[in-house]
Scaffold this active site. Structure first.
Site, PDB file in Angstrom:
ATOM      1  N   SER A 118       0.823  -1.235   0.000  1.00  0.00           N
ATOM      2  CA  SER A 118       0.000   0.000   0.000  1.00  0.00           C
ATOM      3  C   SER A 118       0.848   1.271   0.000  1.00  0.00           C
ATOM      4  CB  SER A 118      -0.954  -0.002   1.202  1.00  0.00           C
ATOM      5  OG  SER A 118      -1.851  -1.079   1.135  1.00  0.00           O
ATOM      6  N   ASP A 142      -8.724  -2.044  -2.867  1.00  0.00           N
ATOM      7  CA  ASP A 142     -10.144  -1.676  -2.809  1.00  0.00           C
ATOM      8  C   ASP A 142     -10.865  -1.821  -4.147  1.00  0.00           C
ATOM      9  OD1 ASP A 142     -10.217  -1.178  -0.124  1.00  0.00           O
ATOM     10  OD2 ASP A 142      -9.998   0.998  -0.289  1.00  0.00           O
TER      11      ASP A 142
END
Length: 409
Positions: free
Chosen positions: A173, A292
């Site tokens: 991330s 996501d």
């Protein structure tokens, strides 16, 4: 609220839609504004999560209930731990009490924080007594959710000695970490990210500034899915977006090229066009930096009848629901041949898409929105459809703008 969705009358979609600010950028900006009240924010997200974050930051004593907002849980834990004189109990929904905070709490305790678990060790609810945090060095595992890391980075300039954060192992991330550091730089906070070490300098005040939040790329993903499933010649314009985005989910523009969707940037907006009806036999994507959008991509591939192999999904197990298991269950209902592990998803090509199946959403906004574009291929029901307000309250209204037939049932 249960909705019935069916295909638009014209499968050559054409619309212009304005999407409000990124939830991720908004929540970061709100915390910085709490630390430096002279900052202003424009184009802030109208999501439930941003609303919960804003209300939580206004509390100084007592109960703070963040409901399903995981970002608010992580960010507010760091904020209240560093606010001398404030004393709160931070809690949320039943699912939130099952989502771990131990890594973050341990790191904050290393810096001198006073945090107590009120029920299960390592999980909310937690009681926080704000203190002046004077320790400077702390370490975290590098493969955890970036929200833990950003929680520490956002409070770092308000700490007396700043912060030196060492990340142990392979970092995931990265875009969300860089988003946080870019916002700090934007308001004049000196920071560096070299190797696995991040340093943020202390700063007691910043110059007046307006932080303009870019529109949400995660929200744009559902329109990428719609265009990919629609006819050649379909076109959707979305605002307001930047080509040099801070958001990791902006990788959508590259991923969906393989699914026939062209993205054009200009005048703070993007235009999505379905240019060809060719598609690969299998779409392979590593989503370590953008987990996501996994649900949207998996549903798109199922709707197109192609295989996909998605990796880097380990953080999806501790989201609003276990998103990998939820995808397995709901896509299987529709006829998909799908398998998941703790970090990967594999989907085989499907010739059949079952009609009028009811999609459960598991208190997860992204489950509702990721499956919605599939109505181009089959009629379906979406249970608890109001859950979209967590990140995108206008979603169903905007989907109707594309011509989707949506009725409450």
């Amino acid at each position: 609220m249960k909705l019935h969705l069916s295909r638009p009358s014209d499968l050559r979609l054409n619309a212009s839609i304005a999407i409000t600010g990124s939830k991720s950028e908004s929540n970061r900006s709100l915390l910085l504004k709490a630390l430096y009240p002279n900052l202003m924010i424009s184009n802030m997200s109208n999501s439930d999560d941003a609303d919960v974050m804003q209300k939580g930051l206004a509390v100084s004593h007592g109960l703070v209930d963040i409901h399903h907002a995981g970002t608010a849980m992580r960010f507010l834990t760091g904020y209240f731990a560093s606010q001398e004189g404030k004393e709160v109990t931070l809690t949320g929904s039943q699912r939130m009490t099952e989502r771990p905070v131990k890594v973050l709490v341990d790191a904050l305790r290393t810096l001198g924080a006073d945090i107590e678990y009120l029920k299960d060790e390592g999980y909310p609810p937690i009681k926080i007594k704000g203190r002046k945090l004077t320790e400077r060095e702390v370490s975290l595992p590098a493969n955890i959710s970036s929200q833990y890391i950003s929680s520490l980075l956002l409070i770092a300039p308000s700490l007396e000695n700043g912060l030196e954060l060492e990340l142990i192992g392979k970092i995931t991330s990265v875009p969300y970490i860089r988003m946080t550091l870019a916002l700090l730089s934007e308001i004049g906070i000196v920071n560096s990210f070299e190797g696995n070490t991040i340093q943020v300098m202390s700063k007691t005040s910043v110059a007046d500034k307006t932080l303009t939040v870019e529109s949400d790329w995660s929200s744009a993903s559902y329109f990428y899915g719609s265009i990919a499933l629609a006819e050649v010649g379909s076109e959707i314009t979305l605002s307001a977006y930047k080509e040099s985005s801070l958001q990791g989910d902006s990788v959508l523009a590259e991923i969906y090229k393989d699914l026939g969707v062209e993205t054009t940037f200009g005048n703070d907006r993007i235009t999505l066009r379905k240019t060809v009806d060719e598609r690969p036999e299998i779409l392979k994507v590593a989503l370590h930096n953008a987990p996501d959008i996994a649900q949207t991509i998996a549903v798109t591939c199922f709707g197109l009848g192609i295989a996909c192999h998605l990796t880097g999904l380990h953080t999806l197990k501790i989201k609003e629901t276990d998103r990998l298991e939820a995808l397995h269950t709901e896509l299987s209902k529709l006829g998909a041949d799908i398998s998941v592990t703790d970090a990967e998803l594999r989907l085989s090509p499907s010739q059949e898409i079952r009609q009028n199946m009811a999609i459960d959403t598991y208190n997860d906004h992204r489950m509702a929105m990721a499956f919605a574009p599939l109505a181009i291929k089959t009629s379906l029901f979406v249970n608890d459809a109001g859950v979209v307000s967590k990140s995108y309250p206008d979603f169903w209204k905007d989907l109707k703008t594309l011509g989707f037939q949506i009725t409450e049932s």
